[in-house]
Design an enzyme around this catalytic site. Structure first.
Site, PDB file in Angstrom:
ATOM      1  N   HIS A 290     -37.082  41.692  39.711  1.00 40.36           N
ATOM      2  CA  HIS A 290     -36.089  42.156  40.685  1.00 40.36           C
ATOM      3  C   HIS A 290     -35.033  41.062  40.868  1.00 40.36           C
ATOM      4  O   HIS A 290     -35.348  39.869  40.830  1.00 40.36           O
ATOM      5  CB  HIS A 290     -36.776  42.473  42.019  1.00 40.36           C
ATOM      6  CG  HIS A 290     -35.879  43.177  42.986  1.00 40.36           C
ATOM      7  ND1 HIS A 290     -34.944  42.504  43.747  1.00 40.36           N
ATOM      8  CD2 HIS A 290     -35.741  44.491  43.290  1.00 40.36           C
ATOM      9  CE1 HIS A 290     -34.287  43.374  44.484  1.00 40.36           C
ATOM     10  NE2 HIS A 290     -34.739  44.591  44.233  1.00 40.36           N
TER      11      HIS A 290
ATOM     12  N   GLU B  87     -30.240  47.952  38.047  1.00 37.29           N
ATOM     13  CA  GLU B  87     -29.833  47.652  39.421  1.00 37.29           C
ATOM     14  C   GLU B  87     -28.703  46.629  39.399  1.00 37.29           C
ATOM     15  O   GLU B  87     -28.961  45.421  39.334  1.00 37.29           O
ATOM     16  CB  GLU B  87     -31.010  47.051  40.190  1.00 37.29           C
ATOM     17  CG  GLU B  87     -32.174  47.992  40.352  1.00 37.29           C
ATOM     18  CD  GLU B  87     -32.894  47.729  41.659  1.00 37.29           C
ATOM     19  OE1 GLU B  87     -32.885  48.624  42.510  1.00 37.29           O
ATOM     20  OE2 GLU B  87     -33.433  46.632  41.840  1.00 37.29           O
TER      21      GLU B  87
END
Ligand code: PEP
Length: 267
Positions: free
Chosen positions: A102, A174
């Protein structure tokens, strides 16, 4: 248009909520909300993965409507790694998914592509399916380096990853600049549907540089970056996106249920 693969909707709760009690309340209200949709085939259409703080994993009430996911893992199975949690432990706590790489881990905790590669390979050795996050930051975007960044992140993360593991992989695109800071205000601006479709095609293309397209077709590609109940309509029809990774909007049933419903309806 319905996607070819089963949709995956991931709730990344990050370091929220503050208490187990509150987490229980969210899980219960989500379960209640989904049941109220009255969709008997829900489970066969959507994998809904809840990723609470790891301290809550194994403590929250199980429901066939949910899968569990962990937000971060260590690549070793056990040993002197203070504060870390291994994939085997996540597996034992009932996790089916692990978010790996992430952007907050990369940016705030110095995770490199080499470390992400170790974590990814470790996940493939367990029953936990990795969700690999890739995406450019604002500066890289401005310099038009999106494809270079994604190619590098994928090439390094997938080093020595066997073709046999690939069907277990999900890639979450993302863009770092589109992720909200969860202060209540979602990000500056979410990415445009055309951009997202272009990036999904790019990711597929990069994958076929390393693996045969028969296998790369099995990789799920999802999108994340301030997806919420107000903007979900603009993303839901994007072809080649198999689901979403949702942060801030996954913490309340008010925000998350409309997203769940829309993903169900197009599945
Ligand atoms: C995320 O953290 O992966 C994310 C997409 O967060 P948000 O939806 O809050 O932008």
């Amino acid at each position: 248009m319905a996607p070819i693969k089963k949709s995956l909707l991931v709730a990344n709760w990050k370091m929220n909520p503050l208490t187990l009690k509150e987490a229980e309340r969210i899980v219960r209200s989500l379960e209640h909300g989904i049941k109220s949709l009255g969709k008997k085939d829900f489970i066969s259409k959507i994998d809904l993965a809840l990723c609470p703080p790891s301290l809550y994993l194994g403590k929250l009430e199980n429901s066939p409507l949910f899968r569990w996911g962990i937000q971060n893992v260590h690549w070793e199975t056990r040993g002197p790694f203070t504060g870390e949690v291994s994939l085997k432990m996540a597996e034992d706590a009932g996790c089916r998914y692990a978010i790996i790489g992430h952007s907050e881990r990369r940016r705030l905790f110095g995770e490199t592509d080499a470390v992400i590669n170790l974590k990814l390979r470790a996940a493939f050795a367990t029953a936990v399916s990795p969700i690999l996050c890739v995406g450019e930051n604002k500066e890289e975007r401005k310099k038009d380096q999106t494809s270079v960044v994604i190619r590098k992140q994928l090439a390094q993360a997938l080093q020595k990853v066997s073709v046999l593991s690939l069907p277990k992989l999900t890639i979450a695109y993302e863009p770092v600049w589109a992720i909200s800071d969860m202060s209540g205000i979602t990000s500056t601006r979410a990415d445009s549907p055309d951009d997202i479709m272009g990036i999904s095609i790019l990711i597929k293309k990069i994958l076929t540089e390393f693996y045969h397209s028969d296998v790369t077709e099995k990789v799920r590609i999802i999108y994340g970056g301030s997806v919420n109940q107000k903007n979900i309509d603009q993303f839901i029809e994007v072809k080649m996106v198999d689901g979403f990774l949702v942060g801030g909007a996954s913490l309340t049933v008010f925000d998350f249920l409309p997203i769940i419903r829309k993903v169900y309806e197009r599945s």
